[in-house]
Design a protein around this motif. Structure first.
Motif, PDB file in Angstrom:
ATOM      1  N   SER A 294       0.427  -1.261  -0.631  1.00 20.80           N
ATOM      2  CA  SER A 294       0.152  -0.145  -0.125  1.00 20.80           C
ATOM      3  C   SER A 294       0.849   1.373   0.171  1.00 20.80           C
ATOM      4  O   SER A 294       1.980   1.593   0.185  1.00 20.80           O
TER       5      SER A 294
ATOM      6  N   PHE B 138      -6.545   8.309   3.719  1.00 23.91           N
ATOM      7  CA  PHE B 138      -6.567   7.109   3.762  1.00 23.91           C
ATOM      8  C   PHE B 138      -6.325   6.470   4.414  1.00 23.91           C
ATOM      9  O   PHE B 138      -7.761   4.749   3.695  1.00 23.91           O
ATOM     10  N   GLU B 139      -6.052   6.239   5.603  1.00 30.22           N
ATOM     11  CA  GLU B 139      -6.935   5.213   6.977  1.00 30.22           C
ATOM     12  C   GLU B 139      -8.711   4.317   6.230  1.00 30.22           C
ATOM     13  O   GLU B 139      -9.063   3.740   6.290  1.00 30.22           O
TER      14      GLU B 139
ATOM     15  N   GLU C  64     -10.669   5.907   4.276  1.00 24.18           N
ATOM     16  CA  GLU C  64     -11.462   4.817   3.063  1.00 24.18           C
ATOM     17  C   GLU C  64     -10.608   3.003   3.196  1.00 24.18           C
ATOM     18  O   GLU C  64     -11.370   2.408   2.649  1.00 24.18           O
ATOM     19  N   ASN C  65      -9.714   3.331   3.462  1.00 25.09           N
ATOM     20  CA  ASN C  65      -9.276   1.446   3.278  1.00 25.09           C
ATOM     21  C   ASN C  65     -10.368   0.705   4.660  1.00 25.09           C
ATOM     22  O   ASN C  65     -10.368  -0.561   4.284  1.00 25.09           O
ATOM     23  N   HIS C  66     -10.060   1.051   5.740  1.00 26.41           N
ATOM     24  CA  HIS C  66     -10.200   0.683   6.377  1.00 26.41           C
ATOM     25  C   HIS C  66     -11.989   0.523   6.833  1.00 26.41           C
ATOM     26  O   HIS C  66     -13.042  -0.391   7.444  1.00 26.41           O
TER      27      HIS C  66
END
Length: 183
Positions: free
Chosen positions: A30, A79-80, A82-84
């Motif tokens: 990532s 970013f975190e 969106e991914n989590h």
């Protein structure tokens, strides 16, 4: 992003750690790990702690992802988030719960255990732990869970701050890289 992602082939150490990341992270490097690879030593340590936090604590996927999303919201780590958020939904967190995280106390869907977890997590993330919040968590969680939750939240606070410092935002792409064949 404030810097380009590291080239895993720039050094033997970077290639070795990129191979570890790829194996531990489902073949993916990532943007987080692409940045961390600028320092292979730091990337390797981050990977070790992150692997423990994600896979080796006693928390179920729903709890871990709910807490991770709360931390991402608190530190403004898009970013975190969106991914989590994707992982949270897969683990059973509803859109209503995700939407309520910035003001979780007003959401009736959270039961007593979730409330204890969220209050403790918020206090750790904000650096505002008080005796009452700790006492509720301690009455709700085992000692091991208190330690694991504090470590998990601290890891994600650090991750969010790292991503924000380097300008890694939602939508950032990772690296496409295939580890060399093992001989």
């Amino acid at each position: 992003m404030r810097m380009p992602l590291a080239d895993p082939e720039r050094s033997a150490a970077a290639a070795r750690v990129a191979t570890l990341v790829s194996r531990k992270r489902w073949g993916v490097i990532s943007a987080l790990y692409g940045m961390l690879l600028h320092s292979p030593t730091v990337a390797e340590g981050w990977l070790a702690l992150g692997t423990v936090v994600r896979r080796e604590t006693g928390f179920d996927d729903r709890t871990r992802e709910l807490v991770t999303c709360l931390v991402a919201a608190i530190v403004g780590a898009s970013f975190e988030w969106e991914n989590h958020a994707v992982l949270a939904r897969r683990a059973g967190v509803t859109d209503e719960e995700l939407d309520a995280l910035p003001d979780w106390r007003t959401c009736a869907r959270f039961g007593p255990r979730d409330r204890a977890l969220l209050a403790f997590s918020e206090a750790v993330a904000r650096g505002t732990m008080d005796d009452a919040t700790f006492a509720v968590a301690r009455a709700t969680l085992r000692e091991e869970e208190v330690v694991e939750l504090a470590a998990m939240v601290s890891y994600y606070v650090g991750t969010g701050r790292f991503l924000n410092a380097l300008g890694v935002e939602a939508g950032a792409s990772g690296l496409t890289w295939t580890p060399p064949e093992q001989g």
